[in-house]
Design a protein around this motif. Structure first.
Motif, PDB file in Angstrom:
ATOM      1  N   PRO A 116       0.806  -1.236   0.000  1.00  0.00           N
ATOM      2  CA  PRO A 116       0.000   0.000   0.000  1.00  0.00           C
ATOM      3  C   PRO A 116       0.835   1.280   0.000  1.00  0.00           C
ATOM      4  CG  PRO A 116      -0.916  -1.589   1.530  1.00  0.00           C
ATOM      5  CD  PRO A 116       0.395  -2.161   1.055  1.00  0.00           C
ATOM      6  N   GLY A 117       1.898   1.328   0.787  1.00  0.00           N
ATOM      7  CA  GLY A 117       2.721   2.534   0.831  1.00  0.00           C
ATOM      8  C   GLY A 117       3.355   2.858  -0.504  1.00  0.00           C
ATOM      9  N   LEU A 118       3.871   1.840  -1.181  1.00  0.00           N
ATOM     10  CA  LEU A 118       4.477   2.056  -2.503  1.00  0.00           C
ATOM     11  C   LEU A 118       3.405   2.334  -3.548  1.00  0.00           C
ATOM     12  CD1 LEU A 118       7.333  -0.590  -2.807  1.00  0.00           C
ATOM     13  CD2 LEU A 118       7.542   1.891  -2.815  1.00  0.00           C
ATOM     14  N   LYS A 119       2.299   1.633  -3.484  1.00  0.00           N
ATOM     15  CA  LYS A 119       1.200   1.854  -4.427  1.00  0.00           C
ATOM     16  C   LYS A 119       0.767   3.323  -4.396  1.00  0.00           C
ATOM     17  CE  LYS A 119      -2.009  -1.321  -5.211  1.00  0.00           C
ATOM     18  NZ  LYS A 119      -2.013  -1.578  -6.638  1.00  0.00           N
ATOM     19  N   GLY A 120       0.638   3.883  -3.195  1.00  0.00           N
ATOM     20  CA  GLY A 120       0.256   5.288  -3.058  1.00  0.00           C
ATOM     21  C   GLY A 120       1.300   6.235  -3.618  1.00  0.00           C
ATOM     22  N   VAL A 121       2.571   5.951  -3.367  1.00  0.00           N
ATOM     23  CA  VAL A 121       3.655   6.788  -3.896  1.00  0.00           C
ATOM     24  C   VAL A 121       3.626   6.764  -5.418  1.00  0.00           C
ATOM     25  CG1 VAL A 121       6.177   6.975  -4.124  1.00  0.00           C
ATOM     26  CG2 VAL A 121       5.156   6.597  -1.872  1.00  0.00           C
ATOM     27  N   PHE A 122       3.531   5.561  -5.985  1.00  0.00           N
ATOM     28  CA  PHE A 122       3.537   5.444  -7.450  1.00  0.00           C
ATOM     29  C   PHE A 122       2.315   6.104  -8.073  1.00  0.00           C
ATOM     30  CE2 PHE A 122       6.133   1.363  -6.750  1.00  0.00           C
ATOM     31  CZ  PHE A 122       7.334   2.043  -6.813  1.00  0.00           C
ATOM     32  N   ALA A 123       1.141   5.941  -7.476  1.00  0.00           N
ATOM     33  CA  ALA A 123      -0.080   6.560  -8.013  1.00  0.00           C
ATOM     34  C   ALA A 123       0.026   8.087  -7.974  1.00  0.00           C
ATOM     35  CB  ALA A 123      -1.302   6.082  -7.237  1.00  0.00           C
ATOM     36  N   ALA A 124       0.550   8.623  -6.886  1.00  0.00           N
ATOM     37  CA  ALA A 124       0.702  10.078  -6.775  1.00  0.00           C
ATOM     38  C   ALA A 124       1.704  10.606  -7.792  1.00  0.00           C
ATOM     39  CB  ALA A 124       1.126  10.456  -5.358  1.00  0.00           C
ATOM     40  N   LEU A 125       2.816   9.903  -7.965  1.00  0.00           N
ATOM     41  CA  LEU A 125       3.815  10.329  -8.944  1.00  0.00           C
ATOM     42  C   LEU A 125       3.242  10.263 -10.362  1.00  0.00           C
ATOM     43  CD1 LEU A 125       6.981   8.680  -7.406  1.00  0.00           C
ATOM     44  CD2 LEU A 125       6.582  11.133  -7.664  1.00  0.00           C
ATOM     45  N   ALA A 126       2.464   9.224 -10.658  1.00  0.00           N
ATOM     46  CA  ALA A 126       1.838   9.117 -11.980  1.00  0.00           C
ATOM     47  C   ALA A 126       0.915  10.307 -12.229  1.00  0.00           C
ATOM     48  CB  ALA A 126       1.060   7.804 -12.088  1.00  0.00           C
ATOM     49  N   ALA A 127       0.113  10.654 -11.241  1.00  0.00           N
ATOM     50  CA  ALA A 127      -0.807  11.787 -11.387  1.00  0.00           C
ATOM     51  C   ALA A 127      -0.040  13.087 -11.608  1.00  0.00           C
ATOM     52  CB  ALA A 127      -1.704  11.892 -10.157  1.00  0.00           C
ATOM     53  N   GLU A 128       1.066  13.259 -10.912  1.00  0.00           N
ATOM     54  CA  GLU A 128       1.857  14.482 -11.079  1.00  0.00           C
ATOM     55  C   GLU A 128       2.525  14.530 -12.449  1.00  0.00           C
ATOM     56  OE1 GLU A 128       4.338  14.895  -7.589  1.00  0.00           O
ATOM     57  OE2 GLU A 128       2.587  14.581  -6.310  1.00  0.00           O
ATOM     58  N   GLU A 129       2.995  13.386 -12.941  1.00  0.00           N
ATOM     59  CA  GLU A 129       3.590  13.355 -14.282  1.00  0.00           C
ATOM     60  C   GLU A 129       2.518  13.659 -15.335  1.00  0.00           C
ATOM     61  OE1 GLU A 129       6.703  13.431 -14.625  1.00  0.00           O
ATOM     62  OE2 GLU A 129       7.542  12.402 -12.898  1.00  0.00           O
ATOM     63  N   ARG A 130       1.300  13.165 -15.136  1.00  0.00           N
ATOM     64  CA  ARG A 130       0.195  13.483 -16.057  1.00  0.00           C
ATOM     65  C   ARG A 130      -0.108  14.987 -16.014  1.00  0.00           C
ATOM     66  NH1 ARG A 130      -0.534   9.936 -19.951  1.00  0.00           N
ATOM     67  NH2 ARG A 130      -0.431   7.830 -19.107  1.00  0.00           N
ATOM     68  N   SER A 131      -0.007  15.571 -14.819  1.00  0.00           N
ATOM     69  CA  SER A 131      -0.203  17.018 -14.687  1.00  0.00           C
ATOM     70  C   SER A 131       0.869  17.782 -15.465  1.00  0.00           C
ATOM     71  CB  SER A 131      -0.185  17.413 -13.204  1.00  0.00           C
ATOM     72  OG  SER A 131      -0.166  18.810 -13.067  1.00  0.00           O
ATOM     73  N   HIS A 132       2.101  17.317 -15.381  1.00  0.00           N
ATOM     74  CA  HIS A 132       3.182  17.940 -16.156  1.00  0.00           C
ATOM     75  C   HIS A 132       2.846  17.879 -17.639  1.00  0.00           C
ATOM     76  CE1 HIS A 132       6.475  16.983 -12.919  1.00  0.00           C
ATOM     77  NE2 HIS A 132       5.497  17.754 -12.451  1.00  0.00           N
ATOM     78  N   LEU A 133       2.390  16.712 -18.080  1.00  0.00           N
ATOM     79  CA  LEU A 133       2.062  16.532 -19.492  1.00  0.00           C
ATOM     80  C   LEU A 133       0.959  17.498 -19.927  1.00  0.00           C
ATOM     81  CD1 LEU A 133       2.449  15.014 -22.145  1.00  0.00           C
ATOM     82  CD2 LEU A 133       0.891  13.252 -21.260  1.00  0.00           C
ATOM     83  N   ARG A 134      -0.086  17.619 -19.130  1.00  0.00           N
ATOM     84  CA  ARG A 134      -1.188  18.543 -19.476  1.00  0.00           C
ATOM     85  C   ARG A 134      -0.694  19.988 -19.546  1.00  0.00           C
ATOM     86  NH1 ARG A 134      -3.775  15.025 -16.034  1.00  0.00           N
ATOM     87  NH2 ARG A 134      -3.607  16.445 -14.267  1.00  0.00           N
ATOM     88  N   ARG A 135       0.165  20.384 -18.618  1.00  0.00           N
ATOM     89  CA  ARG A 135       0.697  21.755 -18.636  1.00  0.00           C
ATOM     90  C   ARG A 135       1.544  21.995 -19.878  1.00  0.00           C
ATOM     91  NH1 ARG A 135       3.038  21.390 -12.830  1.00  0.00           N
ATOM     92  NH2 ARG A 135       4.303  23.176 -13.412  1.00  0.00           N
ATOM     93  N   LEU A 136       2.357  21.010 -20.243  1.00  0.00           N
ATOM     94  CA  LEU A 136       3.180  21.133 -21.444  1.00  0.00           C
ATOM     95  C   LEU A 136       2.322  21.179 -22.701  1.00  0.00           C
ATOM     96  CD1 LEU A 136       5.932  18.667 -20.287  1.00  0.00           C
ATOM     97  CD2 LEU A 136       6.374  21.047 -20.968  1.00  0.00           C
TER      98      LEU A 136
END
Length: 148
Positions: A116-136
């Protein structure tokens, strides 16, 4: 040995987060457009924060086994290791491809990880990378509109 795969995955993640941070800093330093410079500087800060989170996850979960399915499901390292600062390709296109590949990497890790701890870290990082993509993408769309 238990944890070998999580160490490998987290080490890989740290490597490309560090590379992205360095690339974005380098690109920001050479950007003539003040809006692009500001965007790249913001992305560099966010990638540096990602690097710190990956390193923290490594310390906290580096000994946790992920299972071989995690490694088999990940994108190839070459797809993740974009050196956008040295590319002859259009910079924004290359950066967007990098962000897409990184988001896919973290999404897949979040999907296959049972910790669970890693799953949450990876999910949050994925969402932030998607946010970067949308901004770009928004910046690229605005830049294309301004050039027309």
């Amino acid at each position: 040995r238990p944890g070998l795969l999580s160490k490998a995955v987290l080490g890989l993640a740290a490597g490309f987060e560090e590379a992205a941070w360095a690339d974005y800093r380098k690109l920001a330093a050479g950007a003539a457009d003040p809006e692009l410079k500001a965007l790249l500087e913001a992305l560099a800060r966010e990638e540096q924060a990602h690097l710190q989170r990956v390193r923290s996850a490594h310390l906290e979960h580096g000994e946790v086994p992920l299972g071989s399915a995690a490694m088999e499901a990940l994108p190839a390292e070459a797809a993740l290791s974009h050196d956008v600062a040295r590319s002859d390709r259009p910079v924004l296109q290359h950066i967007m491809e990098h962000e897409e590949a990184t988001a896919c990497f973290y999404e897949e890790l979040a999907r296959v990880t049972r910790v669970p701890g890693l799953k949450g870290v990876f999910a949050a990082l994925a969402a932030e990378e998607r946010s970067h993509l949308r901004r770009l993408q928004a910046f690229a769309g605005d830049a294309a509109g301004g050039a027309a």
